[in-house]
Design a protein around this motif. Structure first.
Motif, PDB file in Angstrom:
ATOM      1  N   TYR A 495       5.072 146.910  -8.239  1.00 52.93           N
ATOM      2  CA  TYR A 495       3.781 146.210  -8.197  1.00 52.93           C
ATOM      3  C   TYR A 495       2.780 146.818  -9.179  1.00 52.93           C
ATOM      4  N   PHE A 520       9.407 143.225  -3.881  1.00 55.11           N
ATOM      5  CA  PHE A 520       8.486 144.209  -4.452  1.00 55.11           C
ATOM      6  C   PHE A 520       8.933 145.597  -4.031  1.00 55.11           C
ATOM      7  N   THR A 522       7.566 149.178  -4.134  1.00 58.29           N
ATOM      8  CA  THR A 522       6.270 149.764  -4.421  1.00 58.29           C
ATOM      9  C   THR A 522       6.032 151.013  -3.587  1.00 58.29           C
TER      10      THR A 522
END
Length: 557
Positions: A495, A520, A522
């Motif tokens: 991200y 994602f 992250t």
């Protein structure tokens, strides 16, 4: 004879025998003074009022025996001292030899005498002089009354104005106190926000580092058979897990970690942690049987985070007590009013879990800084100062709050309030009971991350899992690869990337190919940024091989 008198000026002539009264009345009428001859006391009273233009003329014939009671009554009335008296007396007469005159002169202060026979001018002058004195006296009294009324009005207004000023001062003091409270809360929020940005940034870099370490350790553990090397790798893996736990605390404090709240039965959570708490306390303190409220409402909270919260509070309580201290854990349903201090929960229904001890307690200075990140009263190396910060962050991010009851030398109780859930608790493991489908051998995955080492570890794990892994170091490079390869079936994005971040890239990829699975990966992200992203599409760095395999398999199934 005529004069410049006024018909409003009157002379009451008390002369029962009529001696000289007709003459006096005619003289006064000619002079403009209205005469009224009164034959007795009742007649006199009928014409008497408190006006300024009234004089009383008394013939000294009242010395006679039949009128002596009348003269005594007049002399005994203190209020009659306001009226001027003119006594007609015989020439050569003496006041000392006149009992009536003596009584009036002694009792009434406004008495004058006129001898008979009198000249008309003398009579008129005497009456007018008495009336002027009476007028001045009346005006003075009226003026005094006006002054008194003005003073009373002024005093009343002063009292009213003083009350208004006191009320205004109380309101001002309340506004000042409220402003100081708001400013204090704002300063604390600004400090927490500044430190939160710092800790989240550190956590991001640290998570990338841990991702590389843990990924390589997992890869090496699969390929080594030497016990000594395997033991060292296990030690490295344990150190990595501790580092991941520390960054999780930092992100929870800074509210940059996306929580997965669900209805949780805190009574079940506390009971399930019994063995863990006893082993963590190490026998140095006594843990009482938990005081768990029957009929406890379900709480809305991430199950993993609430366990960390309780564990952190228990460790802090242990460290605040001498050996043999007592630890208490309790739960309760609570209806909270409007918050009065920063950190308190909002109004509404909450589920409370509290951890209390009988240790040293907190001083006011320590209490004021209890939730500050990295603040600790423990010796160097015995605490990071993030425990209560994490508790505060998790509670606030979940929509609740924290309060502390403490007294120096008498212990501390920390109450964590969580919002009441509107549905029944979900048993842990039910949602994950179905195993993920095995990946096909020809599935192509695009990995986008600005950190070269993280990309290399991630693609290595994917290759081991049987996927075909492509990588890109930026959003622009990812778009170029995406256009060149139509066989890409899923994308794993970091991200926080410079330029086009993961959110921007995901929206562009979804526009070009709707329905494309996007995950994602992250270690740091604003909570709002992924609020609409399902937890199954978020991989938290440093991720484990199993987590990556499970979530990716579900995405491409």
């Amino acid at each position: 004879m005529s004069g410049g008198g006024s018909l409003s000026e009157r002379a009451l002539i008390l002369a029962p025998t009529g001696r000289d009264s007709a003459i006096a009345a005619a003289i006064l009428a000619e002079a403009g003074v209205a005469p009224i001859v009164c034959r007795g006391l009742a007649d006199l009273l009928a014409h008497l009022d408190a006006g300024a233009g009234v004089a009383i003329i008394v013939d000294d014939v009242l010395r006679s025996a039949d009128l002596s009671p009348v003269s005594k009554w007049i002399a005994d009335q203190a209020s009659w001292s306001d009226f001027p008296f003119l006594i007609l007396t015989q020439r050569g007469g003496s006041v000392e030899r006149n009992p009536f005159a003596q009584r009036l002169a002694a009792t009434l202060g406004n008495v004058s005498f006129l001898e008979r026979p009198f000249h008309p001018t003398t009579l008129v002058s005497s009456v007018r002089t008495a009336l002027r004195g009476r007028g001045r006296q009346y005006e003075a009294r009226e003026r005094i009354e006006e002054i008194r009324r003005a003073e009373a009005l002024l005093e009343r207004r002063v009292v009213e104005r003083t009350a208004e000023l006191e009320s205004a001062n109380r309101q001002l003091a309340a506004q000042i106190a409220e402003r100081e409270r708001v400013e204090t809360a704002l300063r604390q929020a600004q400090r927490l926000e500044a430190v939160g940005q710092l800790t989240s940034g550190v956590a991001h870099d640290f998570n990338n580092l841990l991702t590389v370490i843990t990924g390589n350790i997992e890869q090496l553990q699969k390929r080594l058979d030497e016990p000594a090397v395997a033991r060292r790798l296990d030690m490295m893996a344990e150190a990595s897990r501790r580092g991941a736990s520390l960054t999780a605390q930092m992100l929870a404090f800074s509210r940059r970690q996306k929580l997965e709240p669900r209805p949780v039965d805190l009574n079940v959570t506390v009971r399930s942690m019994g063995d863990l708490l006893h082993s963590t306390m190490g026998g140095s303190v006594r843990i009482l049987e938990p005081d768990l409220q029957a009929g406890l409402w379900p709480a809305m909270i991430d199950p993993t985070q609430i366990e960390l919260v309780i564990l952190n509070l228990a460790i802090n309580a242990r460290d605040a007590m001498e050996v043999g201290g007592t630890l208490r854990i309790a739960t309760a349903n609570v209806l909270m009013g409007e918050p009065l201090l920063p950190g308190q929960p909002p109004a509404g229904e909450h589920v409370m879990v509290s951890v209390s001890d009988d240790g040293s307690g907190m001083t006011p200075d320590v209490l004021a800084r209890a939730f500050e990140p990295f603040f600790t009263t423990k010796d160097v190396g015995k605490g990071s100062g993030l425990g209560l910060s994490q508790v505060f962050g998790v509670a606030q991010q979940s929509g609740g709050g924290v309060t502390i009851d403490t007294a120096l030398g008498r212990g501390t109780a920390i109450h964590v309030y969580l919002p009441r859930a509107q549905s029944a608790p979900i048993e842990r493991g039910v949602a994950d009971a179905e195993p993920p489908a095995a990946p096909r051998a020809d599935v192509v995955i695009l990995v986008v991350d600005d950190d070269d080492a993280v990309r290399e570890v991630t693609t290595g794990i994917l290759n081991d899992l049987g996927y075909i892994a492509l990588d890109a170091e930026s959003g622009r490079a990812a778009l170029e690869t995406f256009e060149a390869r139509s066989d890409i079936e899923a994308v794993i994005l970091d991200y926080a990337m410079p330029g086009m971040n993961g959110g921007d890239l995901a929206r562009e990829l979804a526009r070009r190919r709707p329905g494309l699975p996007i995950l994602f990966a992250t270690g740091y992200v604003h909570v709002e940024a992924l609020a609409e992203t399902p937890e199954d599409h978020i991989i938290h760095k440093p991720f484990k091989r199993r987590e990556l395999a499970d979530k990716l398999a579900r995405a491409v199934a």
